[in-house]
Design an enzyme around this catalytic site. Structure first.
Site, short mmCIF file in Angstrom:
data_model
loop_
_atom_site.label_atom_id
_atom_site.label_comp_id
_atom_site.label_asym_id
_atom_site.label_seq_id
_atom_site.Cartn_x
_atom_site.Cartn_y
_atom_site.Cartn_z
N ASP A 33 0.86 -1.19 0.00
CA ASP A 33 0.00 0.00 0.00
C ASP A 33 0.89 1.24 0.00
O ASP A 33 1.85 1.31 0.78
CB ASP A 33 -0.91 -0.02 1.25
CG ASP A 33 -2.08 0.96 1.13
OD1 ASP A 33 -1.83 2.15 0.85
OD2 ASP A 33 -3.22 0.53 1.32
N ILE A 34 0.64 2.17 -0.90
CA ILE A 34 1.51 3.35 -1.00
C ILE A 34 1.13 4.45 -0.01
O ILE A 34 1.79 5.49 0.03
CB ILE A 34 1.57 3.92 -2.44
CG1 ILE A 34 0.18 4.28 -2.96
CG2 ILE A 34 2.29 2.96 -3.37
CD1 ILE A 34 0.21 5.11 -4.24
N GLN A 96 -14.39 2.45 2.10
CA GLN A 96 -13.83 1.80 0.92
C GLN A 96 -13.54 2.89 -0.11
O GLN A 96 -14.45 3.64 -0.49
CB GLN A 96 -14.81 0.77 0.34
CG GLN A 96 -14.23 0.04 -0.87
CD GLN A 96 -15.20 -0.99 -1.47
OE1 GLN A 96 -16.37 -1.06 -1.09
NE2 GLN A 96 -14.70 -1.78 -2.39
N HIS A 102 -10.52 -5.92 -2.04
CA HIS A 102 -9.13 -6.11 -1.61
C HIS A 102 -9.07 -6.35 -0.12
O HIS A 102 -9.97 -5.95 0.63
CB HIS A 102 -8.27 -4.89 -1.98
CG HIS A 102 -8.80 -3.59 -1.47
ND1 HIS A 102 -9.82 -2.91 -2.10
CD2 HIS A 102 -8.47 -2.86 -0.39
CE1 HIS A 102 -10.08 -1.81 -1.44
NE2 HIS A 102 -9.29 -1.75 -0.38
N HIS A 104 -6.59 -5.85 3.29
CA HIS A 104 -5.41 -5.18 3.84
C HIS A 104 -4.71 -6.14 4.81
O HIS A 104 -5.36 -6.78 5.64
CB HIS A 104 -5.81 -3.96 4.67
CG HIS A 104 -6.47 -2.86 3.91
ND1 HIS A 104 -5.81 -1.70 3.56
CD2 HIS A 104 -7.74 -2.71 3.44
CE1 HIS A 104 -6.65 -0.89 2.92
NE2 HIS A 104 -7.82 -1.48 2.84
P1 AMP Z 1 -9.86 0.97 1.03
O1 AMP Z 1 -10.09 2.22 1.83
O2 AMP Z 1 -10.09 -0.27 1.83
O3 AMP Z 1 -10.60 1.00 -0.27
O4 AMP Z 1 -8.30 0.97 0.71
C1 AMP Z 1 -7.75 1.27 -0.52
C2 AMP Z 1 -6.26 1.29 -0.31
O5 AMP Z 1 -5.61 1.30 -1.58
C3 AMP Z 1 -5.76 2.52 0.46
O6 AMP Z 1 -5.11 2.11 1.66
C4 AMP Z 1 -4.79 3.19 -0.53
O7 AMP Z 1 -3.66 3.69 0.12
C5 AMP Z 1 -4.43 2.05 -1.45
N1 AMP Z 1 -4.02 2.46 -2.79
C6 AMP Z 1 -4.68 3.29 -3.63
N2 AMP Z 1 -4.01 3.40 -4.80
C7 AMP Z 1 -2.91 2.60 -4.67
C8 AMP Z 1 -1.82 2.28 -5.54
N3 AMP Z 1 -1.72 2.82 -6.77
N4 AMP Z 1 -0.86 1.44 -5.10
C9 AMP Z 1 -0.94 0.92 -3.85
N5 AMP Z 1 -1.94 1.18 -2.99
C10 AMP Z 1 -2.91 2.00 -3.40
#
Ligand code: AMP
Ligand code: ZN
Length: 139
Positions: A33-34, A96, A102, A104
């Protein structure tokens, strides 16, 4: 496999945008996660696009969960955190933000102050990339 053209995780699956990849198999892909809430924060997705827990087929969620266990073990071996959360968010009140199912993997530390519904804070890409290398070496 289903794919949505405006989905950031579908773009990662397709290799159209970069990621710090930890693992890939026929069904799933795992990457860092970035915007890590703690160092070692990783994400696991199925390669097929399904919006959330309510839409994803059982065999797809099984594949994601098995990969999440594998990633969790590698993160645990790499960072030896005091705890580990697996988190999966569905819908706006659950925050979300990416509409592609996905999971975590979040390493936890005593008193790390982490609460649910955190704000996104971009991480240091060099640090994330270096940590990805260390975690991969434990897989
Ligand atoms: P959620 O809130 O459960 O939908 O989490 C989405 C996650 O995706 C967040 O923690 C973001 O930091 C992560 N995220 C979004 N874009 C990217 C990306 N390009 N590469 C890695 N992580 C990402
Ligand atoms: Zn998608």
């Amino acid at each position: 496999m289903s794919n949505e053209s405006d989905c950031i995780f579908c773009k990662i699956v397709a290799g159209d945008i970069p990621c710090f990849k930890l693992h890939e198999d026929e069904d799933s892909i795992a990457f860092m996660d970035i915007n890590p809430v703690n160092p070692g924060h990783a994400l696991i997705v199925h390669k097929a696009h399904h919006r959330d827990l309510f839409e994803i087929p059982a065999d797809n969620i099984a594949a994601v969960t098995l990969t999440a266990q594998r990633i969790s073990r590698a993160v645990q071996a790499t960072l030896e955190p005091a705890g580990m959360n697996l988190l999966q968010c569905n819908g706006p009140a659950a925050k979300q933000s990416v509409m592609h199912f996905h999971m975590h993997v979040i390493p936890r530390h005593m008193a790390d102050g982490l609460t649910m519904n955190w704000e996104l804070v971009q991480g240091d890409m060099d640090e994330i990339g270096a940590l990805a290398e260390r975690i991969r070496s434990n897989m």
